[in-house]
Design an enzyme around this catalytic site. Structure first.
Site, PDB file in Angstrom:
ATOM      1  N   LEU A  36       0.817  -1.208   0.000  1.00 38.72           N
ATOM      2  CA  LEU A  36       0.000   0.000   0.000  1.00 38.72           C
ATOM      3  C   LEU A  36       0.854   1.262   0.000  1.00 38.72           C
ATOM      4  O   LEU A  36       2.020   1.236   0.410  1.00 38.72           O
ATOM      5  CB  LEU A  36      -0.907   0.016   1.242  1.00 38.72           C
ATOM      6  CG  LEU A  36      -2.024  -1.030   1.308  1.00 38.72           C
ATOM      7  CD1 LEU A  36      -2.633  -1.043   2.705  1.00 38.72           C
ATOM      8  CD2 LEU A  36      -3.086  -0.756   0.258  1.00 38.72           C
ATOM      9  N   SER A  37       0.267   2.353  -0.459  1.00 40.24           N
ATOM     10  CA  SER A  37       0.938   3.647  -0.352  1.00 40.24           C
ATOM     11  C   SER A  37       1.191   3.946   1.122  1.00 40.24           C
ATOM     12  O   SER A  37       0.291   3.800   1.964  1.00 40.24           O
ATOM     13  CB  SER A  37       0.042   4.740  -0.958  1.00 40.24           C
ATOM     14  OG  SER A  37       0.640   6.007  -0.833  1.00 40.24           O
ATOM     15  N   GLY A  38       2.415   4.311   1.455  1.00 37.94           N
ATOM     16  CA  GLY A  38       2.761   4.583   2.847  1.00 37.94           C
ATOM     17  C   GLY A  38       3.243   3.373   3.613  1.00 37.94           C
ATOM     18  O   GLY A  38       3.569   3.489   4.801  1.00 37.94           O
ATOM     19  N   SER A  39       3.319   2.215   2.953  1.00 32.94           N
ATOM     20  CA  SER A  39       3.770   1.005   3.649  1.00 32.94           C
ATOM     21  C   SER A  39       5.276   0.999   3.887  1.00 32.94           C
ATOM     22  O   SER A  39       5.768   0.277   4.757  1.00 32.94           O
ATOM     23  CB  SER A  39       3.370  -0.246   2.859  1.00 32.94           C
ATOM     24  OG  SER A  39       3.988  -0.249   1.576  1.00 32.94           O
ATOM     25  N   GLY A  40       6.000   1.788   3.096  1.00 31.92           N
ATOM     26  CA  GLY A  40       7.452   1.829   3.248  1.00 31.92           C
ATOM     27  C   GLY A  40       8.212   1.187   2.104  1.00 31.92           C
ATOM     28  O   GLY A  40       9.414   0.944   2.222  1.00 31.92           O
ATOM     29  N   LYS A  41       7.536   0.932   0.986  1.00 30.12           N
ATOM     30  CA  LYS A  41       8.184   0.274  -0.159  1.00 30.12           C
ATOM     31  C   LYS A  41       9.424   1.023  -0.632  1.00 30.12           C
ATOM     32  O   LYS A  41      10.504   0.443  -0.764  1.00 30.12           O
ATOM     33  CB  LYS A  41       7.216   0.179  -1.349  1.00 30.12           C
ATOM     34  CG  LYS A  41       5.981  -0.615  -1.135  1.00 30.12           C
ATOM     35  CD  LYS A  41       5.121  -0.643  -2.377  1.00 30.12           C
ATOM     36  CE  LYS A  41       4.721   0.742  -2.881  1.00 30.12           C
ATOM     37  NZ  LYS A  41       3.946   1.522  -1.886  1.00 30.12           N
ATOM     38  N   SER A  42       9.254   2.312  -0.934  1.00 33.92           N
ATOM     39  CA  SER A  42      10.367   3.096  -1.477  1.00 33.92           C
ATOM     40  C   SER A  42      11.492   3.232  -0.462  1.00 33.92           C
ATOM     41  O   SER A  42      12.675   3.154  -0.803  1.00 33.92           O
ATOM     42  CB  SER A  42       9.881   4.483  -1.920  1.00 33.92           C
ATOM     43  OG  SER A  42       9.000   4.377  -3.016  1.00 33.92           O
ATOM     44  N   SER A 109       1.402  -1.565  -7.320  1.00 33.11           N
ATOM     45  CA  SER A 109       1.023  -2.736  -8.126  1.00 33.11           C
ATOM     46  C   SER A 109      -0.042  -3.570  -7.414  1.00 33.11           C
ATOM     47  O   SER A 109       0.239  -4.682  -6.965  1.00 33.11           O
ATOM     48  CB  SER A 109       2.248  -3.588  -8.467  1.00 33.11           C
ATOM     49  OG  SER A 109       3.095  -3.812  -7.369  1.00 33.11           O
TER      50      SER A 109
END
Length: 203
Positions: A36-42, A109
């Site tokens: 999710l957006s804000g999950s920390g992926k980047s 994604s």
């Protein structure tokens, strides 16, 4: 997806993928971060990228927001546009992996079918799906871009987790529980996993 033409054929290349990997001194791979957006992926992808770079591993970093400002700047966020966005990104990641680079990607994604197609495009043996698992409530509380608040207010449509679904991976290659552990703990786990992931194919 662009229509194909009967006048297009594959062009044979004088330098093979194996030749390029031998010159590079490493095997190409795509590490596909999803969540999710804000999950920390980047944040996690960048942290792993920095550590691999420090170790002398040649990498490339593809971030969804960055590529939507260029290559995919003509696409919106409908389901159809998201499918095309991820198809393009998977093709780019494959081309980079073909040169021997370890490519880290950070894209929401949200649909399993798109991630499965990305694995098929890149090649299953050199593709890894990394699920950054974080509760929606935690992601919304972080809301560093203010996107969840806008989506809740009806100012953003087709926003994953609010008015568009997220299909969590069923069998990811690695899961990071970013809402339960520190960045350092998550990064340490990722490094240990990566060493195991690449070990069978190291030269």
């Amino acid at each position: 997806m662009p229509a194909s033409s009967p006048n297009i054929t594959s062009q044979g290349l004088a330098v093979s993928i194996a030749d390029r990997e031998a010159l590079m001194g490493q095997k190409g791979a795509v590490l596909w971060f999803t969540g999710l957006s804000g999950s920390g992926k980047s944040t996690l992808a960048n942290a792993l990228d920095a550590e691999l770079h420090r170790r002398g591993i040649k990498t490339a970093m593809l971030d969804g927001d960055n590529l939507r400002q260029g290559l995919c700047g003509d696409l919106a966020f409908s389901a159809e546009d998201r499918h095309e966005n991820l198809r393009r990104l998977a093709e780019v990641a494959r081309l980079m992996a073909d040169t021997g680079l370890v490519v880290l990607t950070a894209f929401v994604s949200p649909f399993r079918s798109d991630r499965d197609r990305a694995r098929q495009i890149v090649g299953a043996s050199r593709f890894a799906e990394i699920y950054v698992d974080c509760p929606l409530e935690t992601c919304a509380a972080r809301d560093v871009k203010g996107l969840y608040a806008k989506a809740e207010a009806g100012l953003i449509m087709d926003f994953t987790g609010i008015n568009s679904p997220y299909e969590a991976p069923l069998n990811p290659d690695w899961t990071v529980y970013s809402g339960q552990e520190s960045l350092e703990a998550s990064k340490a786990g990722l490094i240990r996993w990566y060493e195991s992931f690449q070990k069978p194919t190291e030269q």
